[in-house]
Write an enzyme that holds these catalytic residues in place. Structure first.
Site, mmCIF file in Angstrom:
data_model
loop_
_atom_site.group_PDB
_atom_site.id
_atom_site.type_symbol
_atom_site.label_atom_id
_atom_site.label_comp_id
_atom_site.label_asym_id
_atom_site.label_seq_id
_atom_site.Cartn_x
_atom_site.Cartn_y
_atom_site.Cartn_z
ATOM 1 N N MET A 1 0.801 -1.221 0.000
ATOM 2 C CA MET A 1 0.000 0.000 0.000
ATOM 3 C C MET A 1 0.838 1.277 0.000
ATOM 4 O O MET A 1 0.324 2.350 -0.326
ATOM 5 C CB MET A 1 -0.908 0.026 1.226
ATOM 6 C CG MET A 1 -0.159 0.204 2.537
ATOM 7 S SD MET A 1 -1.212 0.640 3.958
ATOM 8 C CE MET A 1 -1.673 2.324 3.548
ATOM 9 N N TYR A 2 2.125 1.196 0.367
ATOM 10 C CA TYR A 2 2.926 2.412 0.463
ATOM 11 C C TYR A 2 3.077 3.045 -0.907
ATOM 12 O O TYR A 2 3.641 2.455 -1.832
ATOM 13 C CB TYR A 2 4.308 2.119 1.059
ATOM 14 C CG TYR A 2 4.301 1.641 2.486
ATOM 15 C CD1 TYR A 2 3.191 1.825 3.312
ATOM 16 C CD2 TYR A 2 5.405 1.007 3.031
ATOM 17 C CE1 TYR A 2 3.185 1.380 4.622
ATOM 18 C CE2 TYR A 2 5.418 0.567 4.350
ATOM 19 C CZ TYR A 2 4.304 0.751 5.138
ATOM 20 O OH TYR A 2 4.313 0.312 6.441
ATOM 21 N N SER A 3 2.564 4.253 -1.017
ATOM 22 C CA SER A 3 2.573 4.976 -2.293
ATOM 23 C C SER A 3 1.950 4.134 -3.408
ATOM 24 O O SER A 3 2.381 4.186 -4.558
ATOM 25 C CB SER A 3 3.989 5.404 -2.681
ATOM 26 O OG SER A 3 4.484 6.344 -1.775
#
Length: 349
Positions: free
Chosen positions: A60-62
């Protein structure tokens, strides 16, 4: 660099891990404080040159950009077999009913997407990004076990949840002969020690290593109490930080931050090095996650390994702590709002 085992496994990792949530291309779904690839690559290379071999990210990061940046840098600067790549899954990655969660469908889908973005054939440590209470736990655990048997994943990890939930998961894994969780990624620092009540004793008893997120309390332990210095991140998530470090505990937090400063001055090191050195003393801690946005922050983390805190130092750092609400296992907005309504001012993630 000296290396430590991840929990009771044979895996050697550096006692400092780089948290790649800091890295992500602007406009890719992450806040303005994330660093783009051109800024991230020198930091990753510096960490590798210093002997750090442990890197943590999440799908989900960036919106996947963090995995891509980290994967390309590690391919260019490191031998794949020398580094340990950890990533996570659960949070929404696309619209629709199956774009999130820990169902068998989601697990099988997301691991392939992460492998593609990371540019690797296997993930060293695959972690559930908190629980998915809409999926039977047995379904998730068996699907994760199947990934290990398929060779796509080497080890499994979990992250912040209630201790009873983690104990249940470990029990089910043992009962069915499924690959067990080797690590717990949880919230632990001098301003947040509620995990010492249940989760940390459980991990010690079960031989599970902990990987610490927010080891510097979102920077609060890295500067003086009256230091008004702000960052892009502190400005964009100030309300979230207040949930993590409730204003109701201001007197205790202030005293702890002051103690960190005094101990740092006595040892001639940075405040960050002292806060991280305290974590290194805890037997359950494998590695704190350092979301380094500069070379200096990486160097501070490495310097913490050589800080030898005395018993008096530890007493000074820990005595001012006062209990606060344990919100670790809360992962859905409805539950969070219900608890807030019952107890105003309660700190929840």
């Amino acid at each position: 660099m000296r290396y430590v085992k991840l929990g009771s496994t044979g895996l050697d990792v550096s006692p400092v891990a780089i948290g790649a949530m800091t890295y992500g291309e602007p406009g890719s779904g992450h806040p303005v404080w994330s660093l783009g690839e051109d800024d991230a690559r020198p930091l990753i290379r510096h960490a590798l040159d210093a002997g750090i071999n442990f890197f943590d990210t999440a799908n989900m990061y960036s919106n996947g950009s963090s995995e891509e940046i980290l994967g390309r840098a590690l391919r260019d600067f490191a031998n794949r077999d020398d580094v340990v790549i950890a990533t996570k899954l659960r949070h929404p990655m696309r619209p629709g009913p199956n774009g999130k969660g820990l169902s068998r469908k989601a697990v099988m889908t997301e691991v392939d997407h992460s492998l593609r973005r990371l540019g690797t054939d296997y993930i060293d440590l695959y972690q559930v990004h908190r629980n998915d209470h809409s999926t039977p736990l047995e379904e998730t655990l068996e699907a994760l076990h199947d990934l290990v048997k398929a060779g796509k994943v080497r080890y499994l990890g979990a992250s912040s949840m209630f201790a009873w939930e983690f104990a249940k998961a470990l029990h089910l894994q043992k009962l069915h002969g499924w690959t067990r969780f080797s690590s717990m990624q949880n919230h632990y620092n001098l301003l947040a020690r509620e995990e010492e009540r249940e989760m940390i004793p459980l991990c010690l008893d079960e031989g599970v290593g902990t990987i610490i997120w927010s080891p510097l309390a979102r920077g609060r332990l890295a500067r003086g109490w009256d230091d008004a210095r702000s960052t892009a991140r502190s400005e964009t998530d100030a309300s979230y930080a207040d949930l993590l470090y409730s204003p109701e505990q201001e007197a205790s937090n202030h005293a702890i931050v002051d103690a960190v400063g005094k101990v740092a001055a006595a040892h001639g090191v940075s405040r960050a090095a002292v806060a991280l050195a305290w974590l290194h003393r805890q037997p359950v801690v494998t590695a704190p996650l350092v979301g380094a946005g500069s070379i200096a922050q990486i160097d501070d983390a490495i310097a913490s390994l050589d800080v030898d805190l005395t018993d008096d130092d530890v007493r000074a750092l820990t005595t001012p702590y006062t209990p606060r609400y344990d919100w670790q296992g809360v992962s859905d907005e409805a539950t969070m709002n219900a608890i807030r309504a019952r107890v105003p001012g309660m700190a929840l993630r």
